[in-house]
Design a protein around this motif. Structure first.
Motif, PDB file in Angstrom:
ATOM      1  N   ASN A   1       5.481  24.361 -10.332  1.00  0.00           N
ATOM      2  CA  ASN A   1       5.576  22.945 -10.719  1.00  0.00           C
ATOM      3  C   ASN A   1       6.824  22.290 -10.158  1.00  0.00           C
ATOM      4  OD1 ASN A   1       4.861  20.593 -11.946  1.00  0.00           O
ATOM      5  ND2 ASN A   1       5.759  21.122 -13.931  1.00  0.00           N
TER       6      ASN A   1
ATOM      7  N   THR B   1       0.846  -1.203   0.000  1.00  0.00           N
ATOM      8  CA  THR B   1       0.000   0.000   0.000  1.00  0.00           C
ATOM      9  C   THR B   1       0.879   1.251   0.000  1.00  0.00           C
ATOM     10  OG1 THR B   1      -1.600  -1.245   1.277  1.00  0.00           O
ATOM     11  CG2 THR B   1      -1.863   1.139   1.234  1.00  0.00           C
ATOM     12  N   SER B   2       1.875   1.201   0.860  1.00  0.00           N
ATOM     13  CA  SER B   2       2.760   2.353   0.989  1.00  0.00           C
ATOM     14  C   SER B   2       3.469   2.640  -0.329  1.00  0.00           C
ATOM     15  CB  SER B   2       3.752   2.050   2.102  1.00  0.00           C
ATOM     16  OG  SER B   2       4.828   2.919   2.047  1.00  0.00           O
TER      17      SER B   2
ATOM     18  N   GLU C   1      -4.006  17.527  -6.015  1.00  0.00           N
ATOM     19  CA  GLU C   1      -4.125  18.943  -5.628  1.00  0.00           C
ATOM     20  C   GLU C   1      -3.093  19.745  -6.370  1.00  0.00           C
ATOM     21  OE1 GLU C   1      -3.763  18.828  -1.417  1.00  0.00           O
ATOM     22  OE2 GLU C   1      -5.914  18.691  -1.125  1.00  0.00           O
TER      23      GLU C   1
ATOM     24  N   PRO D   1      -5.665  12.412  -2.995  1.00  0.00           N
ATOM     25  CA  PRO D   1      -6.126  13.681  -3.617  1.00  0.00           C
ATOM     26  C   PRO D   1      -5.162  14.161  -4.704  1.00  0.00           C
ATOM     27  CG  PRO D   1      -5.137  14.062  -1.460  1.00  0.00           C
ATOM     28  CD  PRO D   1      -5.165  12.589  -1.645  1.00  0.00           C
TER      29      PRO D   1
ATOM     30  N   LEU E   1       1.064   4.007  -2.774  1.00  0.00           N
ATOM     31  CA  LEU E   1       0.807   5.411  -2.423  1.00  0.00           C
ATOM     32  C   LEU E   1       1.916   6.313  -2.946  1.00  0.00           C
ATOM     33  CD1 LEU E   1      -0.632   5.515   1.171  1.00  0.00           C
ATOM     34  CD2 LEU E   1      -1.526   6.656  -0.836  1.00  0.00           C
ATOM     35  N   SER E   2       3.157   5.833  -2.714  1.00  0.00           N
ATOM     36  CA  SER E   2       4.270   6.675  -3.189  1.00  0.00           C
ATOM     37  C   SER E   2       4.182   6.893  -4.697  1.00  0.00           C
ATOM     38  CB  SER E   2       5.612   6.026  -2.885  1.00  0.00           C
ATOM     39  OG  SER E   2       5.579   5.408  -1.653  1.00  0.00           O
TER      40      SER E   2
ATOM     41  N   PHE F   1       3.101  16.780 -13.826  1.00  0.00           N
ATOM     42  CA  PHE F   1       2.544  17.998 -14.438  1.00  0.00           C
ATOM     43  C   PHE F   1       1.769  17.701 -15.703  1.00  0.00           C
ATOM     44  CE2 PHE F   1       2.716  21.942 -16.885  1.00  0.00           C
ATOM     45  CZ  PHE F   1       2.171  22.805 -15.964  1.00  0.00           C
TER      46      PHE F   1
ATOM     47  N   ASP G   1       1.403   9.111  -5.531  1.00  0.00           N
ATOM     48  CA  ASP G   1       1.736  10.481  -5.156  1.00  0.00           C
ATOM     49  C   ASP G   1       2.549  11.156  -6.252  1.00  0.00           C
ATOM     50  OD1 ASP G   1       1.296  12.152  -2.786  1.00  0.00           O
ATOM     51  OD2 ASP G   1       3.463  12.461  -3.045  1.00  0.00           O
TER      52      ASP G   1
ATOM     53  N   LEU H   1       3.616  14.582   1.568  1.00  0.00           N
ATOM     54  CA  LEU H   1       3.857  13.149   1.393  1.00  0.00           C
ATOM     55  C   LEU H   1       4.707  12.594   2.511  1.00  0.00           C
ATOM     56  CD1 LEU H   1       3.236  10.847  -0.520  1.00  0.00           C
ATOM     57  CD2 LEU H   1       5.419  11.247  -1.608  1.00  0.00           C
TER      58      LEU H   1
ATOM     59  N   VAL I   1       0.111  11.865  -9.154  1.00  0.00           N
ATOM     60  CA  VAL I   1      -0.782  13.018  -9.047  1.00  0.00           C
ATOM     61  C   VAL I   1      -0.030  14.343  -9.077  1.00  0.00           C
ATOM     62  CG1 VAL I   1      -2.558  11.718  -7.862  1.00  0.00           C
ATOM     63  CG2 VAL I   1      -0.843  12.960  -6.540  1.00  0.00           C
ATOM     64  N   ARG I   2       1.297  14.248  -8.915  1.00  0.00           N
ATOM     65  CA  ARG I   2       2.054  15.494  -9.030  1.00  0.00           C
ATOM     66  C   ARG I   2       2.649  15.674 -10.417  1.00  0.00           C
ATOM     67  NH1 ARG I   2       3.776  17.179  -3.670  1.00  0.00           N
ATOM     68  NH2 ARG I   2       2.549  15.933  -2.237  1.00  0.00           N
TER      69      ARG I   2
ATOM     70  N   LEU J   1       2.463  11.619   5.096  1.00  0.00           N
ATOM     71  CA  LEU J   1       1.781  10.356   4.766  1.00  0.00           C
ATOM     72  C   LEU J   1       2.668   9.160   5.060  1.00  0.00           C
ATOM     73  CD1 LEU J   1       0.002  10.937   1.346  1.00  0.00           C
ATOM     74  CD2 LEU J   1      -0.997  10.698   3.592  1.00  0.00           C
ATOM     75  N   GLN J   2       3.906   9.292   4.532  1.00  0.00           N
ATOM     76  CA  GLN J   2       4.780   8.125   4.679  1.00  0.00           C
ATOM     77  C   GLN J   2       5.140   7.867   6.120  1.00  0.00           C
ATOM     78  OE1 GLN J   2       7.877   8.980   1.866  1.00  0.00           O
ATOM     79  NE2 GLN J   2       6.850   7.800   0.259  1.00  0.00           N
TER      80      GLN J   2
ATOM     81  N   ARG K   1      -1.473  16.333 -14.733  1.00  0.00           N
ATOM     82  CA  ARG K   1      -2.332  17.414 -14.231  1.00  0.00           C
ATOM     83  C   ARG K   1      -2.845  18.278 -15.381  1.00  0.00           C
ATOM     84  NH1 ARG K   1       1.244  19.876  -9.307  1.00  0.00           N
ATOM     85  NH2 ARG K   1       0.908  18.240  -7.770  1.00  0.00           N
TER      86      ARG K   1
ATOM     87  N   ARG L   1       3.216   8.440   8.523  1.00  0.00           N
ATOM     88  CA  ARG L   1       2.067   7.783   9.112  1.00  0.00           C
ATOM     89  C   ARG L   1       2.040   6.295   8.749  1.00  0.00           C
ATOM     90  NH1 ARG L   1      -2.706  11.226   7.679  1.00  0.00           N
ATOM     91  NH2 ARG L   1      -1.462  12.887   8.572  1.00  0.00           N
ATOM     92  N   PHE L   2       2.476   5.976   7.566  1.00  0.00           N
ATOM     93  CA  PHE L   2       2.525   4.561   7.177  1.00  0.00           C
ATOM     94  C   PHE L   2       3.522   3.798   8.014  1.00  0.00           C
ATOM     95  CE2 PHE L   2       0.481   5.309   3.001  1.00  0.00           C
ATOM     96  CZ  PHE L   2      -0.464   4.323   3.140  1.00  0.00           C
TER      97      PHE L   2
ATOM     98  N   PHE M   1      -4.270  25.997 -12.720  1.00  0.00           N
ATOM     99  CA  PHE M   1      -5.299  25.280 -13.471  1.00  0.00           C
ATOM    100  C   PHE M   1      -6.698  25.742 -13.079  1.00  0.00           C
ATOM    101  CE2 PHE M   1      -2.009  21.758 -13.634  1.00  0.00           C
ATOM    102  CZ  PHE M   1      -1.661  22.037 -14.935  1.00  0.00           C
TER     103      PHE M   1
ATOM    104  N   SER N   1      -7.771  12.041   6.471  1.00  0.00           N
ATOM    105  CA  SER N   1      -6.358  11.717   6.746  1.00  0.00           C
ATOM    106  C   SER N   1      -5.460  11.863   5.525  1.00  0.00           C
ATOM    107  CB  SER N   1      -6.252  10.301   7.302  1.00  0.00           C
ATOM    108  OG  SER N   1      -6.934   9.398   6.465  1.00  0.00           O
ATOM    109  N   GLY N   2      -5.982  12.472   4.480  1.00  0.00           N
ATOM    110  CA  GLY N   2      -5.097  12.778   3.371  1.00  0.00           C
ATOM    111  C   GLY N   2      -5.004  11.668   2.341  1.00  0.00           C
ATOM    112  N   TYR N   3      -5.404  10.487   2.696  1.00  0.00           N
ATOM    113  CA  TYR N   3      -5.404   9.376   1.725  1.00  0.00           C
ATOM    114  C   TYR N   3      -6.307   8.321   2.349  1.00  0.00           C
ATOM    115  CZ  TYR N   3      -2.980   6.218   4.726  1.00  0.00           C
ATOM    116  OH  TYR N   3      -2.692   5.393   5.772  1.00  0.00           O
TER     117      TYR N   3
END
Lengths: 757, 219
Positions: free
Chosen positions: B125, A63-64, A161, A159, A67-68, A77, A71, B209, A74-75, B212-213, A80, B215-216, B93, A139-141
């Motif tokens: 960016n 999962t981690s 963002e 998310p 997620l990475s 460009f 992440d 992030l 989603v960043r 997040l990490q 996006r 927290r993981f 955007f 919790s952000g994810y």
């Protein structure tokens, strides 16, 4: 336990040892197996727990990682920009591209109002993203396991963002065999994902698998679980192999134990059995050699103890034997020993002589001078006898003051000489405790086997002879052959008399007495008769004397009184007016209750009591005049006639006679039997009749054998006559006939020639 | 963190509202999640005066947009000079204005003209945590809430029988900060107007992030 008795020591030992080993080995084996089994299970559970941790870790890391990656996505460009371009196909393709990059099965991009901005793959219709998004906002994810079409999927929401861009990327990642293989490999289990099954249990045990269930979602129609399994086949095979090994080991140990037990039992059992035989032989009175036992310890001690026991047993037996065969005071052989020697002598058939010695008045010595002194006297006597006797003769003390000696055969004279020698030796003055002391003793002799054939005879005849010796007061008395037979006859009479009294083998005869003046049948004398089944006729003199000796006379008298009363009752009933005379023994007079007996016996007497005459011998009156006189007085009070029987043979003094309450004299028949031929008898009888008349007594003459005597007596004024000339004694049943005969002779008897005096 | 909002106020030249006297009331704004007062929220009344386009700039310094938030009138031009020693790629955007200033140092070629009202969120960016907001509005803001989350307002009395008046509120930490929150106030106006908006918690300042990490790893 009957079984225990049957199988014996060895069997028991083997059984016990083998059973013990069996129990121990089987317990250990069983425990071992149990532990193995438990251990296997514990290890499996531990491994499964580990597996679960590994699975959690792997899933978390995955999962981690995802997620990475997301992440980064989603960043991106470009991504996006594509999304922000607002051109749906562009957005879709960009999303598909990124989904491929991260290995997602599907992906969807939602704006803040959950409107899809882009999709890739085939996201399921019922994504139910609301809860996921709420959690992600918090919790952000967010990540959640779900099931779509029987496939496990991990949903991850993250998310997007960018400045001016607000969206949510939800991507689904397959939970498949690849992942479960990784988990399985890492944890050493067999892992697989399972959908659609609900189970509350965390751990399952079946014959083939240990299973641990990791719930990835809540239970429900589309639940997802990760199963971790350990195949039991290998460990069970292992287990069975161990079991076989343990069983082999136990069997081997059992066989070994049995062998060892057998050996021990042999080594122990044989000596024990040998010792048992040894003890049995000792018990049987043999003197066995102790068995050779190599073993030491208790068995050797037991053998030693048995040996000691044997020795002590023999010692004690010797003591007992000695005590049984010897007199403890003098140390001489005792009666038993002497008798066994006598038996040997008889069985050898050699003739020998027997001498007996009794110390007179030993009891007086003991009473006056003490038992100690008596014992010393006995020892001195035995020493003297031993000195006097030749070596070949046996000497024994056979009773209080009695010594017996057996000498080789010798003539009667030699025997008497020896006996006298012994007597003199014993009677010569004796020093006891510095006290000069003289003894008297009685000697008897027997010649064997002439005088006695066996030990019983010897004992009896010895005693008889001693009795004789004491009566005769001779220094040395020989046994008189015949004595013993008489003695035996007496014994038999005494013993059988009691039976005769109870079974009525005694019976009465009655001899008539006539009034001499008119020759009328006036009275009978009751005479007791006894036909013994073996000895034949036994004279009343004999058995009455013996009854007096043996104390049976009272019984006898009572019996006779009753018999006579019965018989008399019968002849009175038959009309015979005849009285009766009964002889009393001297001892009867010493009994105060004799008058009662008489009264009782004749309670139904129909004639005057004076018609009962009780005849008492002179000697009886003289033995104990006081008591006899008292008894006579009381009898007289009954009203019976009292008569002095056998007058002229006793030592009665006339003065005594004068005092006695008697009414009659009965002249002894020894004076009457030959009265016709003996002038002296005539003188005595005549003067006796005169004297009696002078004293106021009637006279009865018995033993009248002929008419001359009858006439003489009649002329002298004798009142009553009795004898064979008149009538023999007859049975009660013949009295009627006898009375007839006598009344027929009445004239002859009264018309005899008158002789002048 | 407190970031002052710089507003360019143009002197009102137009006549004041004719009709009834406007009513004075105090607005009190609280965070609906924590109940705390919301400070420095922009309050824009519908009845506010129109503002004029102007030129402004948001500089990048210390990898931050300065000012963090900017309120401008439609058709204003904003320049984004780079005062850092790194290049920046400033873009947005937001539907109100999508623009893209590729990597540059110093001053971009030309300023960006914002010709639609709305909230324009800008970012870099290269530096994800650089964030800024430009509020493009036709009306001058009535003001900003103070430390107690309060602002005194003057609402116009209704002339045409309209029994309500609208107002918009924006704060950079509103959970949906891409739009202004819109409220209407019914007549008679209360003396105290209590309103609340939902704010997201202040960021810890670290990279998101990393959080997040971290927290993981704690799982």
């Amino acid at each position: 336990m009957a079984v225990a008795h049957r199988i014996g020591f060895r069997g028991r030992l083997v059984t016990v040892m083998v059973a013990l080993v069996a129990v121990v080995s089987l317990s250990i084996g069983g425990l071992l197996m149990l532990y193995l089994f438990e251990d296997e299970k514990a290890r499996a559970m531990e491994q499964l727990r580990l597996g679960e941790r590994v699975a959690d870790e792997v899933l978390d890391r995955r999962t981690s990682l995802i997620l990475s990656r997301l992440d980064v996505v989603v960043r991106d460009f470009g991504f996006r920009s594509a999304v922000a371009s607002g051109d749906r196909p562009t957005a879709d393709s960009a999303l598909a591209n990124q989904a491929r990059r991260v290995g997602a099965r599907f992906a969807v991009l939602l704006d803040n109002d959950s409107i899809a901005l882009a999709e890739s793959g085939t996201p399921p219709d019922r994504l139910q993203s609301g809860q996921l998004l709420a959690e992600a906002r918090q919790s952000g994810y967010a990540s959640r396991m779900a099931v779509f079409g029987d496939k496990g999927v991990e949903l991850i929401a993250i998310p997007v963002e960018a400045p001016g861009l607000r969206a949510w990327l939800i991507a689904g990642f397959s939970l498949g065999a690849e992942l479960s293989d990784v988990i399985g490999r890492l944890s050493g289990t067999e892992a697989q994902f399972r959908t659609g099954a609900n189970s509350e249990a965390r751990f399952l045990e079946s014959t083939q698998y240990f299973t641990r269930i990791v719930k990835l979602t809540e239970n429900g129609p589309s639940a997802l679980q990760l199963l971790l399994q350990i195949n039991r086949e290998a460990s069970l095979a292992n287990y069975y192999r161990r079991a076989v090994e343990i069983i082999l080991l136990v069997s081997t140990v059992l066989v070994l134990a049995a062998l060892i037990a057998l050996m021990i039992a042999r080594n122990m059992g044989r000596p024990v059995l040998q010792l048992a035989d040894y003890a049995k032989a000792i018990g049987d009175g043999r003197t066995p050699l102790p068995p050779p036992i190599r073993a030491g310890g208790e068995l050797a001690q037991l053998r030693q103890a048995l040996g000691d026991m044997l020795t002590k047993l023999r010692d004690r037996e010797d003591q007992i034997r000695h005590a049984a065969s010897h007199d403890e005071i003098t140390g001489l052989p005792n009666r038993n020993a002497f008798l066994s020697q006598l038996r040997e002598q008889f069985s050898s058939g050699k003739p020998c002589c027997l001498l007996g010695l009794r110390i007179n008045d030993l009891s007086d010595v003991n009473d006056t001078l003490g038992l100690e002194f008596g014992d010393k006297v006995l020892r001195a006597v035995s020493a003297r006898l031993a000195d006097q006797l030749p070596d070949m003769s046996a000497l024994a003390r056979t009773g209080g003051g009695e010594f017996l000696m057996m000498t080789p055969q010798q003539s009667e004279e030699e025997l008497e000489a020896q006996a006298n020698g012994l007597r003199l030796a014993v009677e010569s003055p004796l020093m006891v405790e510095t006290t000069p002391f003289s003894l008297r003793c009685t000697m008897v002799t027997l010649q064997l086997p002439a005088d006695a054939m066996n030990t019983d005879q010897v004992r009896r005849r010895l005693n008889l002879t001693f009795e004789q010796a004491q009566k005769s007061r001779q220094a040395v008395t020989h046994y008189q052959p015949g004595d013993d037979e008489n003695h035996l006859r007496e014994l038999q009479i005494i013993s059988d008399l009691n039976a005769a009294l109870t079974d009525n083998s005694l019976y009465m005869n009655y001899q008539p007495k006539l009034e001499m003046v008119c020759a009328s049948f006036h009275q009978v004398e009751a005479l007791v008769r006894w036909i013994h089944p073996e000895l034949g006729f036994v004279s009343p003199e004999e058995f009455i004397l013996l009854a007096e000796k043996s104390g049976q006379i009272n019984e006898l008298t009572r019996h006779i009184l009753h018999r006579v009363a019965e018989d008399a009752g019968e002849w009175h009933a038959a009309g015979l007016n005849i009285g009766v005379a009964i002889n009393l023994s001297a001892l009867d007079l010493t009994r105060p209750d004799l008058p009662d007996d008489v009264a009782e016996a004749f309670s139904r007497w129909q004639l005057p009591m004076s018609r009962i005459t009780l005849e008492v011998t002179e000697s009886a009156l003289m033995d104990d005049p006081e008591t006899a006189l008292e008894t006579l007085r009381r009898l007289r009070q009954l009203g019976v006639t009292l008569s002095v029987d056998d007058f002229g043979t006793g030592y009665s003094s006339l003065s005594q006679l004068r005092k006695l309450p008697v009414q009659e004299l009965k002249i002894d028949k020894s004076f009457v039997l030959h009265l016709d031929a003996e002038p002296q008898d005539q003188l005595i009888v005549r003067s006796t009749i005169d004297m009696a008349h002078g004293l106021g007594l009637r006279v009865v003459a018995e033993g009248i054998e002929n008419v001359e005597s009858w006439n003489l007596l009649r002329n002298w004024g004798c009142e009553l006559g009795q004898g064979f000339f008149l009538s023999r004694p007859v049975a009660a049943s013949d009295l009627q006939a006898t009375e007839q005969l006598l009344s027929n002779r009445q004239r002859d008897l009264t018309h005899t020639g008158e002789t002048l005096s | 963190m407190y970031r002052p909002i710089i507003t360019l106020l143009i002197a009102l030249t137009g006549p004041l509202c004719h009709g009834a006297e406007p009513t004075g009331l105090t607005l009190e704004l609280t965070d609906s999640t924590t109940g705390q007062p919301v400070v420095d929220a922009v309050i824009i009344l519908d009845s506010g005066s129109e503002n004029q386009p102007a030129e402004a700039e948001i500089i990048q310094k210390n990898r931050e947009f300065q000012p963090h938030s900017l309120v401008i009138a439609r058709h204003s031009k904003v320049d984004f000079p780079n005062r850092d020693n790194t290049q920046h790629h400033v873009y947005s955007f937001s539907p109100a204005k999508v623009f893209d200033l590729e990597l540059y140092a110093g001053r971009p070629e030309k300023p960006i003209t914002f010709d639609q009202t709305g909230v324009v969120e800008i970012g870099c960016n290269i530096h994800d945590n650089m964030q800024g907001f430009i509020l493009v509005t036709d009306v001058n803001p009535a003001g900003y809430t103070d430390d107690q989350g309060r602002l005194d307002l003057r609402l116009p009395a209704s002339a045409n029988g309209n029994a309500e008046s609208g107002l918009r509120i924006w704060h950079p930490r509103m959970t949906d900060n891409t739009r202004m929150a819109r409220f209407t106030v019914n007549q008679p106006y209360p003396e105290f107007l209590e309103l609340s908006v939902e704010l997201s918690p202040e960021p810890a300042g670290d990279d998101r992030l990393d959080g997040l990490q971290k927290r993981f790893r704690e799982l």
